[in-house]
Design an enzyme around this catalytic site. Structure first.
Site, PDB file in Angstrom:
ATOM      1  N   TYR A  79       1.179  -4.122 -11.078  1.00 57.28           N
ATOM      2  CA  TYR A  79       0.388  -2.906 -11.279  1.00 57.28           C
ATOM      3  C   TYR A  79       1.309  -1.860 -11.889  1.00 57.28           C
ATOM      4  O   TYR A  79       2.375  -1.556 -11.331  1.00 57.28           O
ATOM      5  CB  TYR A  79      -0.185  -2.382  -9.953  1.00 57.28           C
ATOM      6  CG  TYR A  79      -0.944  -1.094 -10.150  1.00 57.28           C
ATOM      7  CD1 TYR A  79      -2.289  -1.087 -10.482  1.00 57.28           C
ATOM      8  CD2 TYR A  79      -0.286   0.136 -10.042  1.00 57.28           C
ATOM      9  CE1 TYR A  79      -2.979   0.103 -10.703  1.00 57.28           C
ATOM     10  CE2 TYR A  79      -0.966   1.331 -10.257  1.00 57.28           C
ATOM     11  CZ  TYR A  79      -2.302   1.303 -10.585  1.00 57.28           C
ATOM     12  OH  TYR A  79      -2.975   2.477 -10.815  1.00 57.28           O
ATOM     13  N   ASP A  84       9.877  -0.553 -13.508  1.00 58.89           N
ATOM     14  CA  ASP A  84       8.902   0.466 -13.116  1.00 58.89           C
ATOM     15  C   ASP A  84       9.147   0.758 -11.640  1.00 58.89           C
ATOM     16  O   ASP A  84       8.665   0.044 -10.762  1.00 58.89           O
ATOM     17  CB  ASP A  84       7.479  -0.068 -13.355  1.00 58.89           C
ATOM     18  CG  ASP A  84       6.417   0.887 -12.829  1.00 58.89           C
ATOM     19  OD1 ASP A  84       6.777   1.917 -12.217  1.00 58.89           O
ATOM     20  OD2 ASP A  84       5.217   0.593 -13.014  1.00 58.89           O
ATOM     21  N   TYR A  89     -11.307   4.799  -7.575  1.00 59.14           N
ATOM     22  CA  TYR A  89     -11.484   3.437  -7.041  1.00 59.14           C
ATOM     23  C   TYR A  89     -12.672   3.324  -6.085  1.00 59.14           C
ATOM     24  O   TYR A  89     -12.594   2.609  -5.091  1.00 59.14           O
ATOM     25  CB  TYR A  89     -10.218   2.969  -6.304  1.00 59.14           C
ATOM     26  CG  TYR A  89      -8.944   3.066  -7.100  1.00 59.14           C
ATOM     27  CD1 TYR A  89      -8.804   2.394  -8.303  1.00 59.14           C
ATOM     28  CD2 TYR A  89      -7.867   3.827  -6.638  1.00 59.14           C
ATOM     29  CE1 TYR A  89      -7.629   2.470  -9.036  1.00 59.14           C
ATOM     30  CE2 TYR A  89      -6.688   3.915  -7.363  1.00 59.14           C
ATOM     31  CZ  TYR A  89      -6.576   3.235  -8.561  1.00 59.14           C
ATOM     32  OH  TYR A  89      -5.410   3.319  -9.281  1.00 59.14           O
ATOM     33  N   LYS A 120       5.873   9.519  -8.749  1.00 62.23           N
ATOM     34  CA  LYS A 120       5.516   9.708  -7.338  1.00 62.23           C
ATOM     35  C   LYS A 120       6.512  10.597  -6.561  1.00 62.23           C
ATOM     36  O   LYS A 120       6.374  11.806  -6.548  1.00 62.23           O
ATOM     37  CB  LYS A 120       5.368   8.342  -6.659  1.00 62.23           C
ATOM     38  CG  LYS A 120       4.156   7.549  -7.149  1.00 62.23           C
ATOM     39  CD  LYS A 120       3.903   6.356  -6.263  1.00 62.23           C
ATOM     40  CE  LYS A 120       2.801   5.458  -6.781  1.00 62.23           C
ATOM     41  NZ  LYS A 120       1.465   5.911  -6.504  1.00 62.23           N
TER      42      LYS A 120
HETATM   43  C1  LIG Z   1       4.447   0.736  -9.851  1.00 58.16           C
HETATM   44  C2  LIG Z   1       3.531   1.810 -10.345  1.00 58.16           C
HETATM   45  N1  LIG Z   1       3.586   2.177 -11.624  1.00 58.16           N
HETATM   46  C3  LIG Z   1       2.804   3.144 -12.123  1.00 58.16           C
HETATM   47  C4  LIG Z   1       1.890   3.789 -11.315  1.00 58.16           C
HETATM   48  C5  LIG Z   1       0.999   4.848 -11.899  1.00 58.16           C
HETATM   49  O1  LIG Z   1       1.401   6.107 -11.467  1.00 58.16           O
HETATM   50  P1  LIG Z   1       0.374   7.335 -11.567  1.00 58.16           P
HETATM   51  O2  LIG Z   1      -0.674   7.078 -10.538  1.00 58.16           O
HETATM   52  O3  LIG Z   1       1.226   8.535 -11.269  1.00 58.16           O
HETATM   53  O4  LIG Z   1      -0.167   7.344 -12.947  1.00 58.16           O
HETATM   54  C6  LIG Z   1       1.797   3.450  -9.965  1.00 58.16           C
HETATM   55  C7  LIG Z   1       0.820   4.103  -9.089  1.00 58.16           C
HETATM   56  O5  LIG Z   1       0.521   3.667  -8.000  1.00 58.16           O
HETATM   57  C8  LIG Z   1       2.636   2.425  -9.468  1.00 58.16           C
HETATM   58  O6  LIG Z   1       2.565   2.018  -8.194  1.00 58.16           O
END
Ligand SMILES: Cc1ncc(COP(=O)(O)O)c(C=O)c1O
Length: 401
Positions: A133, A223, A6, A250
């Site tokens: 996101y 998610d 980024y 995470k």
């Molecule tokens: C809600 C959400 N989904 C998916 C992801 C993507 O995860 P990764 O960075 O492990 O690919 C993130 C990353 O910040 C996220 O906040």
């Protein structure tokens, strides 16, 4: 050389070089910093946790990794068993992968193929939220709705397969009325939309979504890569409203090793389970079920349960509310707090330019983005340390312009 995330490489400031990390602290050569970001919200137990270190070391003596194609092993088996008993409802079927984005891809592919397997090939559409996101891989970007991250997708024009709605029940009902027979799933970051600006919304929206998904036979996907493991003040939002597919990442490994899981309920799993080979889920990341990651995850969940992390998170929220009470500034649009997340949204992104260096000098690591100055601290933070993080945020606004 490293190509950093980024960042415009031509103009970016040199990143801080970390030489050690322990508990809630990051160490550079010349500064000790409280990590108010928890390494992108994942390091819930702090760094260098002796028990997680030990769990990884013990597994390392056996083997670091073997593939799950034609092989299996105890850490992956134990983790899937643990998740099966720990997660709500019949979210029992764990598909591992190496990152949150990939786990979202798996969820979206599962939802599509679930209907393809049922000969409903017209269900190609995904309903998603404005400001969503879901990661930086292609389908995850398409389900996402954040031009700041995904403007490159504009090159393809507007997707016909994804519809974005605000977190308003009217919009939800309208979308289901219009698209229900073409939707395979509704994907959301439940309660808290992270990278889209720490936007918070009410559980009533998710309850209505569950009803509509049941009514129209659309799969509900949560998610919880960011919200899972307590961040919203709930263990999982899935404890309140049950999705058909749950995505975790995470904090799954306590932020130790990139790993994620897409967990399906029985209905979804059974949509793939039959004699036809082409009804199988054709996915298989090389590092899925990595033994070190699974060992870290098992220990992380054990700590979370045994040390009553939910009460730690409630304490963080209570302290945050107390410290932020009555705090305002003409440059601030809103202060939002939910569980282990606090966000100050400003009107103008220039207002928080320079905050990172300001915080660094005061012993706090922060990474504001766009109009959002936020903290998502490790859950093991002491009260004094949390107050320091919050005071630093408030102090910034006492500066004269
Ligand atoms: C809600 C959400 N989904 C998916 C992801 C993507 O995860 P990764 O960075 O492990 O690919 C993130 C990353 O910040 C996220 O906040």
């Amino acid at each position: 050389m490293i190509w950093y995330p980024y960042e415009q490489m031509k103009t970016m400031r040199a990143p801080y070089k970390i030489v050690n990390a322990e508990g809630v602290y990051l160490y550079t050569e010349d500064q000790k910093l409280i990590d108010s970001v928890s390494s992108w919200w994942s390091v819930i137990h702090g760094y260098k946790h002796p028990e997680i270190n030990q769990a990884i070391e013990m597994q390392l003596k056996k083997f670091a990794h073997v593939m799950l194609g034609g092989l299996t092993h105890e850490p992956a088996e134990k983790l899937s068993q643990k998740l099966q008993s720990w997660l709500p409802g019949d979210l029992d079927y764990c598909f591992f992968s190496d990152s949150g984005s990939v786990a979202v891809e798996v969820a979206l592919k599962m939802a599509l193929q679930y209907y393809v397997n049922h000969k409903e090939t017209h269900r190609t559409m995904v309903l998603a939220l404005e400001h969503a996101y879901h990661g930086d891989t292609f389908k995850a970007m398409e389900a996402g709705d954040d031009e700041d991250y995904h403007f490159v997708l504009k090159a393809y024009g507007k997707s016909k397969d994804v519809v974005h709605i605000p977190t308003e029940i009217d919009a939800l009902e309208h979308a289901f009325a219009k698209y229900h027979d073409r939707l395979n799933c509704f994907i959301v970051e439940p309660l808290l939309q992270g990278a889209g600006g720490m936007k918070m919304y009410d559980i009533s929206f998710l309850k209505r979504a569950r009803e509509l998904c049941d009514q129209y036979d659309v799969l509900l996907v949560f998610d919880e890569v960011a919200t899972g493991f307590g961040r919203t003040g709930n263990r999982f939002a899935a404890d309140l409203v049950l999705p058909d597919i749950l995505v975790l990442g995470k904090a799954l490994t306590g932020g130790y090793i990139g790993h994620a899981v897409t967990v399906a309920n029985r209905k979804v799993y059974e949509g793939f389970y039959d004699d036809a080979p082409f009804h199988a889920l054709m996915h298989g990341p090389t590092f899925m079920g990595n033994a070190l990651a699974c060992s870290a995850a098992l220990k992380s969940i054990e700590l979370f349960e045994e040390q009553d992390y939910m009460s730690k998170i409630h304490r963080i929220e209570a302290i945050t509310r107390r410290e932020m009470e009555g705090f305002s500034d003409r440059r601030i649009k809103e202060v939002r707090i939910m569980g282990g997340c606090v966000c100050i949204e400003v009107y103008d992104s220039d207002t928080i330019k320079g905050y990172q260096q300001f915080a660094y000098k005061r012993g706090v690591f922060s990474r504001p983005f766009l109009k959002y100055l936020y903290a998502m601290v490790p859950y093991v933070i002491e009260e004094g340390e949390l107050i320091k993080v919050l005071q630093t945020m408030k102090e910034w606004f006492s500066k004269k312009y």
